[in-house]
Design a protein around this motif. Structure first.
Motif, PDB file in Angstrom:
ATOM      1  N   ALA A   1       8.377  -0.101  -6.630  1.00 55.22           N
ATOM      2  CA  ALA A   1       7.630  -1.213  -7.218  1.00 55.22           C
ATOM      3  C   ALA A   1       8.023  -2.569  -6.629  1.00 55.22           C
ATOM      4  CB  ALA A   1       7.821  -1.224  -8.730  1.00 55.22           C
ATOM      5  N   LYS A   2       9.278  -2.730  -6.238  1.00 56.04           N
ATOM      6  CA  LYS A   2       9.723  -4.003  -5.680  1.00 56.04           C
ATOM      7  C   LYS A   2       9.190  -4.234  -4.270  1.00 56.04           C
ATOM      8  CE  LYS A   2      12.446  -5.598  -8.986  1.00 56.04           C
ATOM      9  NZ  LYS A   2      12.096  -6.841  -9.735  1.00 56.04           N
ATOM     10  N   THR A   3       8.713  -3.185  -3.627  1.00 55.24           N
ATOM     11  CA  THR A   3       8.113  -3.311  -2.298  1.00 55.24           C
ATOM     12  C   THR A   3       6.608  -3.487  -2.374  1.00 55.24           C
ATOM     13  OG1 THR A   3       9.841  -1.950  -1.291  1.00 55.24           O
ATOM     14  CG2 THR A   3       7.783  -2.168  -0.067  1.00 55.24           C
ATOM     15  N   PHE A   4       5.944  -2.686  -3.206  1.00 50.66           N
ATOM     16  CA  PHE A   4       4.483  -2.686  -3.248  1.00 50.66           C
ATOM     17  C   PHE A   4       3.916  -3.652  -4.287  1.00 50.66           C
ATOM     18  CE2 PHE A   4       5.096   1.985  -1.954  1.00 50.66           C
ATOM     19  CZ  PHE A   4       5.230   1.629  -0.630  1.00 50.66           C
ATOM     20  N   GLY A   5       4.705  -4.007  -5.286  1.00 49.17           N
ATOM     21  CA  GLY A   5       4.257  -4.980  -6.278  1.00 49.17           C
ATOM     22  C   GLY A   5       2.956  -4.600  -6.943  1.00 49.17           C
ATOM     23  N   SER A   6       2.100  -5.593  -7.160  1.00 44.21           N
ATOM     24  CA  SER A   6       0.850  -5.338  -7.879  1.00 44.21           C
ATOM     25  C   SER A   6      -0.223  -4.715  -6.991  1.00 44.21           C
ATOM     26  CB  SER A   6       0.330  -6.634  -8.510  1.00 44.21           C
ATOM     27  OG  SER A   6       0.284  -7.679  -7.569  1.00 44.21           O
ATOM     28  N   LEU A   7       0.132  -4.343  -5.756  1.00 40.34           N
ATOM     29  CA  LEU A   7      -0.766  -3.516  -4.962  1.00 40.34           C
ATOM     30  C   LEU A   7      -0.842  -2.105  -5.530  1.00 40.34           C
ATOM     31  CD1 LEU A   7       0.180  -4.461  -1.275  1.00 40.34           C
ATOM     32  CD2 LEU A   7      -1.865  -5.158  -2.537  1.00 40.34           C
ATOM     33  N   ILE A   8       0.127  -1.747  -6.360  1.00 37.72           N
ATOM     34  CA  ILE A   8       0.160  -0.408  -6.944  1.00 37.72           C
ATOM     35  C   ILE A   8      -1.057  -0.196  -7.841  1.00 37.72           C
ATOM     36  CG2 ILE A   8       1.401   1.089  -8.577  1.00 37.72           C
ATOM     37  CD1 ILE A   8       3.985  -0.245  -7.588  1.00 37.72           C
ATOM     38  N   GLN A   9      -1.710   0.935  -7.663  1.00 40.92           N
ATOM     39  CA  GLN A   9      -2.815   1.328  -8.532  1.00 40.92           C
ATOM     40  C   GLN A   9      -2.355   2.482  -9.412  1.00 40.92           C
ATOM     41  OE1 GLN A   9      -6.801   1.495  -6.904  1.00 40.92           O
ATOM     42  NE2 GLN A   9      -6.154   0.457  -5.033  1.00 40.92           N
ATOM     43  N   VAL A  10      -2.590   2.350 -10.695  1.00 36.99           N
ATOM     44  CA  VAL A  10      -2.137   3.350 -11.656  1.00 36.99           C
ATOM     45  C   VAL A  10      -3.040   4.576 -11.584  1.00 36.99           C
ATOM     46  CG1 VAL A  10      -1.765   3.823 -14.110  1.00 36.99           C
ATOM     47  CG2 VAL A  10      -1.177   1.585 -13.164  1.00 36.99           C
TER      48      VAL A  10
ATOM     49  N   MET B   1       5.412  -6.235   8.917  1.00 39.08           N
ATOM     50  CA  MET B   1       5.604  -5.293   7.812  1.00 39.08           C
ATOM     51  C   MET B   1       6.554  -4.170   8.212  1.00 39.08           C
ATOM     52  SD  MET B   1       1.700  -4.801   6.445  1.00 39.08           S
ATOM     53  CE  MET B   1       0.610  -6.205   6.158  1.00 39.08           C
ATOM     54  N   SER B   2       7.317  -3.693   7.241  1.00 39.53           N
ATOM     55  CA  SER B   2       8.115  -2.500   7.485  1.00 39.53           C
ATOM     56  C   SER B   2       7.162  -1.315   7.669  1.00 39.53           C
ATOM     57  CB  SER B   2       9.046  -2.229   6.302  1.00 39.53           C
ATOM     58  OG  SER B   2       8.297  -1.877   5.151  1.00 39.53           O
ATOM     59  N   ALA B   3       7.639  -0.281   8.318  1.00 42.70           N
ATOM     60  CA  ALA B   3       6.809   0.908   8.539  1.00 42.70           C
ATOM     61  C   ALA B   3       6.354   1.499   7.213  1.00 42.70           C
ATOM     62  CB  ALA B   3       7.597   1.936   9.349  1.00 42.70           C
ATOM     63  N   PHE B   4       7.223   1.410   6.205  1.00 44.37           N
ATOM     64  CA  PHE B   4       6.927   1.947   4.892  1.00 44.37           C
ATOM     65  C   PHE B   4       5.762   1.206   4.241  1.00 44.37           C
ATOM     66  CE2 PHE B   4       8.622   2.729   0.379  1.00 44.37           C
ATOM     67  CZ  PHE B   4       8.042   3.978   0.331  1.00 44.37           C
ATOM     68  N   LEU B   5       5.835  -0.136   4.251  1.00 43.92           N
ATOM     69  CA  LEU B   5       4.769  -0.955   3.664  1.00 43.92           C
ATOM     70  C   LEU B   5       3.475  -0.813   4.464  1.00 43.92           C
ATOM     71  CD1 LEU B   5       3.763  -3.092   1.663  1.00 43.92           C
ATOM     72  CD2 LEU B   5       4.742  -4.851   3.160  1.00 43.92           C
ATOM     73  N   LYS B   6       3.589  -0.807   5.766  1.00 42.81           N
ATOM     74  CA  LYS B   6       2.398  -0.687   6.618  1.00 42.81           C
ATOM     75  C   LYS B   6       1.668   0.624   6.361  1.00 42.81           C
ATOM     76  CE  LYS B   6       0.925  -1.330  11.396  1.00 42.81           C
ATOM     77  NZ  LYS B   6       1.364  -1.643  12.775  1.00 42.81           N
ATOM     78  N   SER B   7       2.439   1.700   6.206  1.00 42.49           N
ATOM     79  CA  SER B   7       1.839   3.011   5.936  1.00 42.49           C
ATOM     80  C   SER B   7       1.117   3.008   4.593  1.00 42.49           C
ATOM     81  CB  SER B   7       2.931   4.080   5.949  1.00 42.49           C
ATOM     82  OG  SER B   7       2.410   5.333   5.570  1.00 42.49           O
ATOM     83  N   TYR B   8       1.714   2.354   3.596  1.00 38.40           N
ATOM     84  CA  TYR B   8       1.104   2.291   2.264  1.00 38.40           C
ATOM     85  C   TYR B   8      -0.222   1.528   2.314  1.00 38.40           C
ATOM     86  CZ  TYR B   8       0.729   1.497  -2.785  1.00 38.40           C
ATOM     87  OH  TYR B   8       0.298   1.451  -4.093  1.00 38.40           O
ATOM     88  N   ILE B   9      -0.229   0.395   2.997  1.00 38.22           N
ATOM     89  CA  ILE B   9      -1.449  -0.409   3.086  1.00 38.22           C
ATOM     90  C   ILE B   9      -2.518   0.305   3.905  1.00 38.22           C
ATOM     91  CG2 ILE B   9      -2.394  -2.547   4.049  1.00 38.22           C
ATOM     92  CD1 ILE B   9       0.135  -3.952   3.143  1.00 38.22           C
ATOM     93  N   ASP B  10      -2.116   0.992   4.966  1.00 40.08           N
ATOM     94  CA  ASP B  10      -3.077   1.774   5.747  1.00 40.08           C
ATOM     95  C   ASP B  10      -3.765   2.823   4.872  1.00 40.08           C
ATOM     96  OD1 ASP B  10      -2.623   0.416   8.060  1.00 40.08           O
ATOM     97  OD2 ASP B  10      -1.269   1.901   8.934  1.00 40.08           O
ATOM     98  N   GLU B  11      -3.011   3.402   3.943  1.00 38.10           N
ATOM     99  CA  GLU B  11      -3.555   4.454   3.089  1.00 38.10           C
ATOM    100  C   GLU B  11      -4.459   3.907   2.000  1.00 38.10           C
ATOM    101  OE1 GLU B  11      -2.018   8.003   0.019  1.00 38.10           O
ATOM    102  OE2 GLU B  11      -0.562   6.816   1.178  1.00 38.10           O
ATOM    103  N   TRP B  12      -4.056   2.796   1.363  1.00 39.93           N
ATOM    104  CA  TRP B  12      -4.762   2.315   0.179  1.00 39.93           C
ATOM    105  C   TRP B  12      -5.700   1.141   0.449  1.00 39.93           C
ATOM    106  CZ3 TRP B  12      -4.734   4.838  -4.369  1.00 39.93           C
ATOM    107  CH2 TRP B  12      -3.744   5.786  -4.571  1.00 39.93           C
ATOM    108  N   TYR B  13      -5.408   0.333   1.473  1.00 42.49           N
ATOM    109  CA  TYR B  13      -6.180  -0.887   1.712  1.00 42.49           C
ATOM    110  C   TYR B  13      -6.431  -1.069   3.202  1.00 42.49           C
ATOM    111  CZ  TYR B  13      -4.325  -1.722  -2.972  1.00 42.49           C
ATOM    112  OH  TYR B  13      -3.968  -1.596  -4.299  1.00 42.49           O
TER     113      TYR B  13
END
Length: 302
Positions: free
Chosen positions: A111-120, A182-194
């Motif tokens: 949560a501290k990395t993705f913040g409110s980009l998280i979708q429930v 972006m870190s590889a972790f954050l970049k991968s998350y954004i590629d997947e969701w946004y």
């Protein structure tokens, strides 16, 4: 951030309440508990925002602090390190589903990395009420292990509840970060969701904001104007215009906000696509200097 937008929103909402005939003393608590919501990944920033709001409301109602008040300004907490089996064993007697627990813990692991980009997830969204009820029972049960487990999860349920909500208005100065930083972790998350907003973190937040909105609701952002021109943001532009209608936009000069030198624009959009809508658009890029930009935004003649 530290609550600047929330404080401004408080003033707007107060004027609306007064216009509708509400008692002045009742308004501050209504605004803080029913209308304003804020999320951050930094604990201290959330504390500052909450303090700013409380002082604003306290100026309108001197008795505000005489009874507890529930602020909806949260610092997102991580579930990393929480053991599912342990929580399940302590909370199962209170009717809390293991599936819901697993979804809750998994959703907020970073949560501290993705913040409110998280979708429930939909499953967790539908189970939040029963999950909150079960945790309340565990806290009141007298079982010290169940109580401790439940208290650890209460903040996660609270932030999941806010992240799953739909709002009438969202206003933000979203984070800026180009994809190369972006870190590889954050970049991968954004590629997947946004993926349409992967060029910069603010683009991902634009898309998340639309997801926060009810149909017909509005959102406003202050962010770099790069998304208006560069081919990197073509998918973002198409995505935004497919889902929303720009009602106004102001492109500022580089020094539009002192002391930062950032190429910014401000815009308001409605989550209601309308091809024939004629918005209001202003290009102030030729007006150099902070004083001229402020004067133009205020409608004064230079």
């Amino acid at each position: 951030g530290s609550g600047h937008i929330l404080v401004e929103a408080y003033e707007v909402l107060k004027a609306i309440y007064l216009e509708r005939g509400y008692q002045a003393r009742a308004i501050p608590r209504l605004i803080l508990e029913k209308n304003l919501f804020g999320l951050d990944i930094d604990d201290r920033a959330a504390q500052m925002a909450g303090f700013a709001l409380m002082m604003k409301a306290r100026a309108d109602d001197r008795r505000l602090l005489d009874s507890p008040i529930k602020l909806n300004v949260l610092s997102l907490q991580e579930s990393k390190g929480l053991e599912l089996d342990e929580f399940d064993s302590h909370l199962k007697p209170f009717g809390i589903s293991r599936v819901l627990l697993a979804s809750l813990i998994d959703t907020f692991a970073c949560a501290k990395t993705f913040g409110s980009l998280i979708q429930v997830p939909e499953t967790l969204d539908h189970g939040l009420v029963s999950l909150a009820d079960g945790l309340a029972k565990a806290i009141q049960s007298g079982d010290v292990f169940a109580q401790a487990a439940a208290e650890d999860l209460v903040p996660l349920v609270a932030q999941a509840t806010v992240l799953a909500m739909k709002f009438d208005a969202v206003v933000a100065n979203p984070p800026y970060m180009g994809s190369k930083w972006m870190s590889a972790f954050l970049k991968s998350y954004i590629d997947e969701w946004y993926s349409a907003g992967k060029g910069d973190l603010f683009g991902a937040f634009d898309l998340r904001i639309i997801n926060f909105l009810r149909d017909g609701a509005q959102f406003g952002c202050v962010q770099p104007f790069l998304w208006m021109f560069l081919s990197t943001y073509e998918d973002l532009r198409r995505n935004l215009l497919d889902q929303a209608t720009l009602t106004s936009l102001v492109q500022l000069e580089y020094n539009g906000f002192e002391p930062a030198c950032v190429p910014v624009c401000t815009f308001v959009a409605s989550k209601l696509p309308c091809e024939d809508y004629m918005g209001s658009f202003f290009d102030l890029s030729e007006f150099k200097g902070v004083e001229k930009s402020y004067a133009l935004q205020a409608g004064r003649e230079i």
